[in-house]
Design an enzyme around this catalytic site. Structure first.
Site, mmCIF file in Angstrom:
data_model
loop_
_atom_site.group_PDB
_atom_site.id
_atom_site.type_symbol
_atom_site.label_atom_id
_atom_site.label_comp_id
_atom_site.label_asym_id
_atom_site.label_seq_id
_atom_site.Cartn_x
_atom_site.Cartn_y
_atom_site.Cartn_z
ATOM 1 C CE LYS A 199 -2.946 2.737 2.919
ATOM 2 N NZ LYS A 199 -3.824 2.864 4.086
ATOM 3 C CB ALA A 242 -7.999 7.181 4.139
ATOM 4 N N GLY A 243 -10.613 7.798 5.820
ATOM 5 C CA GLY A 243 -11.604 8.837 6.070
ATOM 6 C C GLY A 243 -12.982 8.349 6.459
ATOM 7 C CB THR A 279 -9.127 5.878 12.666
ATOM 8 O OG1 THR A 279 -7.808 5.990 12.121
ATOM 9 C CG2 THR A 279 -9.205 6.712 13.926
ATOM 10 N N GLY A 292 -8.008 9.291 9.133
ATOM 11 C CA GLY A 292 -8.317 9.474 10.547
ATOM 12 C C GLY A 292 -9.388 10.482 10.867
#
Lengths: 257, 65
Positions: free
Chosen positions: A96, A184-185, A207, A157
């Site tokens: 990644k 992500a996000g 997260t 995050g």
């Protein structure tokens, strides 16, 4: 089933291994998520520490494929060296690829990302680039040899979900045959469901699960969200319309005053 | 000689990377290495002769997102 570089993966949920309250909770979260791929990293180890071996034993018990990252790398050279170290440690060609361009947003550096992707592809890596929803950047990454794209939903995050739905939809439509992972996000299962409804092949998050009050429950929530979204995509959803259309037939309705 | 190990100055007597790893407590540890920002595969460590001031990075598997 989703397929990445010729490897079929049963689950469309990829889960990170960082920030859990304990190794036991990490393990519980993975079990309930059903995730088939775990992201991992490499970090400095002190002499005699042996933390890496212990963590690697835990990951192997999960029975998942690993996707090492180059998290925190800001230069091409740093990312390439980190990728090589990860390939040796995790014995996988998958990487990644993160080349970070901005400290506050952790936005990818598009120029460094393309250059690193080209170098690593030539070195035999199978690159999963952490990218934005930018279509031109996506095209450059494919030209560099990537066979998967991983656009962000929002900055890492943040838990903001899909902040540019139009851009993500455009990217998906431009490259219909390229496996794409929203990475992500994401903060909630509904956001993962939405990504899957839009036709993305998988989602990657960390997260949102690790920092939930009950990570294992949230992991299962995401698993259900991903499954719901994928089913909806495959079921060919109805077209939205502006005006109401009665769902109950009018024919046969009693004439009452 | 004095080298830099994971950002900290260290004194080692070993001359090659393999021996330095053993001296620094990494014998049989699951680690990967880079010297002066260049990856050194495990199989090539014995042939890397360290010089004073070399920057050695020693990493291991860790949690990641």
């Amino acid at each position: 089933m989703a397929e990445f570089y010729g490897t079929e993966v049963a689950s469309r949920l990829m889960l990170g291994t960082a920030q859990y309250p304990s190794p036991a909770i990490l393990e519980q979260a993975f079990r309930r998520s059903g995730a088939g791929i775990a992201t991992v990293s490499v970090r400095r180890e002190a002499g005699g520490e042996r933390a890496g071996g212990a963590f690697w034993d835990l990951v192997r018990q999960l029975g998942v494929s690993v996707l090492p990252n180059t998290a925190g790398c800001h230069s091409v050279r740093e990312a390439v060296t980190t990728a090589h170290m990860a390939r040796e440690l995790f014995d996988t060609k998958w990487i990644k690829l993160e080349v970070i361009g901005h400290a506050d947003t952790l936005q990818p550096d598009p120029f460094g990302l393309v250059e690193a992707a080209r170098i690593l592809t030539e070195d035999g890596f199978e690159v999963f680039p952490y990218t934005t929803e930018d279509v031109v950047l996506g095209e450059r990454l494919l030209e560099a040899g990537c066979k998967v794209l991983m656009p962000w939903g929002a900055p890492i995050g943040t838990g903001l979900g899909l902040t540019n739905i139009y851009g993500l939809r455009t990217l998906r439509a431009q490259f219909p045959d390229i496996p794409m992972v929203v990475d992500a996000g994401l903060g909630l299962p509904s956001q993962a469901a939405m990504a899957m409804e839009m036709g993305f092949d998988a989602v990657l998050l960390n997260t949102a699960v690790a920092k939930a009050g009950d990570p294992a429950a949230m992991a299962e929530g995401f698993a259900l969200g991903v499954k719901a979204g994928r089913l909806a995509f495959e079921a060919d959803p109805m077209e939205p319309r502006d005006m109401a259309a009665p769902s109950t037939p009018l024919i046969g309705k009693a004439f009452l005053k | 000689m004095k080298i830099n190990v994971n950002g900290e100055p260290q004194e080692v007597t070993a001359s090659d990377l393999n021996a330095a790893l053993a001296e620094l407590g990494y014998r049989d540890a699951k680690v990967a290495t880079a010297v002066n920002e260049e990856f050194v595969p495990a199989g090539g460590r014995a042939s890397v002769v360290l010089q004073p001031g070399d920057r050695l990075e020693i990493v291991a598997p860790r949690q990641g997102g």
